[in-house]
Design an enzyme around this catalytic site. Structure first.
Site, PDB file in Angstrom:
ATOM      1  N   ALA A  57      10.291  28.373 -48.677  1.00 33.81           N
ATOM      2  CA  ALA A  57       9.915  29.544 -47.974  1.00 33.81           C
ATOM      3  C   ALA A  57       9.932  29.400 -46.273  1.00 33.81           C
ATOM      4  O   ALA A  57      10.237  30.063 -45.616  1.00 33.81           O
ATOM      5  CB  ALA A  57       8.673  30.054 -48.432  1.00 33.81           C
ATOM      6  N   GLU A  58       9.600  28.014 -46.004  1.00 31.17           N
ATOM      7  CA  GLU A  58       9.609  27.628 -44.568  1.00 31.17           C
ATOM      8  C   GLU A  58      10.969  27.961 -44.022  1.00 31.17           C
ATOM      9  O   GLU A  58      11.298  28.208 -42.868  1.00 31.17           O
ATOM     10  CB  GLU A  58       8.893  26.328 -44.370  1.00 31.17           C
ATOM     11  CG  GLU A  58       7.577  26.205 -44.575  1.00 31.17           C
ATOM     12  CD  GLU A  58       6.971  24.891 -44.277  1.00 31.17           C
ATOM     13  OE1 GLU A  58       7.309  24.377 -43.102  1.00 31.17           O
ATOM     14  OE2 GLU A  58       6.308  24.214 -45.113  1.00 31.17           O
ATOM     15  N   HIS A  93       3.712  26.412 -39.599  1.00 28.07           N
ATOM     16  CA  HIS A  93       2.780  25.710 -40.186  1.00 28.07           C
ATOM     17  C   HIS A  93       2.558  26.241 -41.734  1.00 28.07           C
ATOM     18  O   HIS A  93       2.798  27.177 -42.039  1.00 28.07           O
ATOM     19  CB  HIS A  93       1.394  26.198 -39.420  1.00 28.07           C
ATOM     20  CG  HIS A  93       0.191  25.455 -40.030  1.00 28.07           C
ATOM     21  ND1 HIS A  93      -0.248  24.134 -39.882  1.00 28.07           N
ATOM     22  CD2 HIS A  93      -0.847  25.904 -41.017  1.00 28.07           C
ATOM     23  CE1 HIS A  93      -1.411  24.026 -40.417  1.00 28.07           C
ATOM     24  NE2 HIS A  93      -1.785  25.164 -41.089  1.00 28.07           N
ATOM     25  N   ARG A 152      -1.601  10.255 -22.655  1.00 28.00           N
ATOM     26  CA  ARG A 152      -0.702  11.301 -23.246  1.00 28.00           C
ATOM     27  C   ARG A 152       0.023  12.236 -22.061  1.00 28.00           C
ATOM     28  O   ARG A 152       1.005  12.931 -22.501  1.00 28.00           O
ATOM     29  CB  ARG A 152      -2.084  12.312 -23.942  1.00 28.00           C
ATOM     30  CG  ARG A 152      -1.715  13.005 -25.102  1.00 28.00           C
ATOM     31  CD  ARG A 152      -2.701  13.883 -25.638  1.00 28.00           C
ATOM     32  NE  ARG A 152      -3.259  13.200 -26.786  1.00 28.00           N
ATOM     33  CZ  ARG A 152      -2.987  13.007 -27.988  1.00 28.00           C
ATOM     34  NH1 ARG A 152      -1.842  14.092 -28.265  1.00 28.00           N
ATOM     35  NH2 ARG A 152      -3.448  12.593 -29.125  1.00 28.00           N
ATOM     36  N   GLY A 166      -5.058  25.961 -28.603  1.00 26.40           N
ATOM     37  CA  GLY A 166      -5.733  25.836 -29.640  1.00 26.40           C
ATOM     38  C   GLY A 166      -4.945  25.032 -30.854  1.00 26.40           C
ATOM     39  O   GLY A 166      -3.721  25.179 -30.594  1.00 26.40           O
ATOM     40  N   VAL A 167      -5.352  24.478 -31.987  1.00 25.78           N
ATOM     41  CA  VAL A 167      -4.564  24.002 -32.779  1.00 25.78           C
ATOM     42  C   VAL A 167      -4.170  24.913 -34.077  1.00 25.78           C
ATOM     43  O   VAL A 167      -5.157  25.452 -34.558  1.00 25.78           O
ATOM     44  CB  VAL A 167      -5.293  22.559 -33.518  1.00 25.78           C
ATOM     45  CG1 VAL A 167      -4.379  22.174 -34.714  1.00 25.78           C
ATOM     46  CG2 VAL A 167      -5.409  21.606 -32.452  1.00 25.78           C
ATOM     47  N   SER A 213      13.658  18.684 -41.961  1.00 27.58           N
ATOM     48  CA  SER A 213      14.162  19.868 -42.898  1.00 27.58           C
ATOM     49  C   SER A 213      14.025  21.115 -42.364  1.00 27.58           C
ATOM     50  O   SER A 213      15.136  22.055 -42.370  1.00 27.58           O
ATOM     51  CB  SER A 213      13.735  19.854 -44.235  1.00 27.58           C
ATOM     52  OG  SER A 213      12.354  20.298 -44.360  1.00 27.58           O
TER      53      SER A 213
END
Ligand code: GRF
Length: 196
Positions: free
Chosen positions: A177-178, A113, A69, A147-148, A15
């Site tokens: 809001a995102e 995020h 990975r 970093g995460v 979305s």
């Protein structure tokens, strides 16, 4: 006017990706143009949305690469280079990227995020905000570093936490809001890159 070639990485619903595509389609002056939507899950519903919007898609199933990975990311990096990508938006992309990949795209990759960073990095952000008794929640778009959920913040939006909220009601309010924040933050990021 110069537009940056944009790749959007997703893992599911898509979305936020759709919100970016719509904002770009609605604004002739948007400083980015989508060249690729990539998913690490072949069955991600967002891929169909991108298809319908005539944006090229690629699915790279991370499970095909087992624990390798680096091989998965090499393939992803190749796809991005082939498409001419100049900026990457992570939109619900649920793979942690290695320092190798991040260093290749650092300064050209942003993430959305669902919390007011630096609060609640990682998963379960809404439940953690509820458990803490917070009166507000929100979302953040930030540059991606190794970093995460850790890079420099580009923009944030706040939403109230209301009495009786559940994880789902708060997630739904935050998602609205995102969808407004992400295109605006992408514009800011593009402007910064174009100025370099
Ligand atoms: C969003 O809440 C985003 O902030 C988080 O994952 C969710 C993805 O949703 N990183 P969608 O796939 O964009 O609908």
């Amino acid at each position: 006017m110069r537009r940056l070639k944009l790749a959007i990485l997703i893992s599911g619903r898509g979305s936020n990706m759709e919100a970016l595509l719509k904002a770009i389609a609605a604004d002739l002056d948007f400083p980015a143009t989508p060249v690729l939507v990539a998913s690490n899950k072949p069955d991600a519903p967002g891929l169909e949305i991108a298809d319908a919007a005539d944006v090229p898609t690629v699915a790279l199933d991370h499970r095909d690469y087992g624990k390798d990975r680096a091989a998965f990311e090499k393939e992803l990096d190749d796809e991005l280079r082939r498409s001419g990508t100049e900026i990457i938006a992570l939109a619900g992309f649920m793979r942690v990227l290695t320092p190798w990949f991040v260093s290749r795209w650092e300064g050209r990759m942003i993430n959305i995020h669902p919390s007011l960073l630096p609060k609640y990095k990682g998963l379960d952000t809404h439940q953690r905000a509820l458990d803490a008794g917070d009166s507000e929640a929100g979302c953040t778009v930030h540059w991606v570093n190794s970093g995460v959920d850790d890079g420099e913040i580009i923009a944030q939006a706040r939403v109230p936490i209301l009495r009786g909220d559940t994880e789902d009601t708060l997630a739904a309010r935050t998602l609205i809001a995102e969808h407004m924040l992400f295109p605006e933050a992408l514009k800011i990021a593009c402007a910064k890159i174009l100025k370099r």
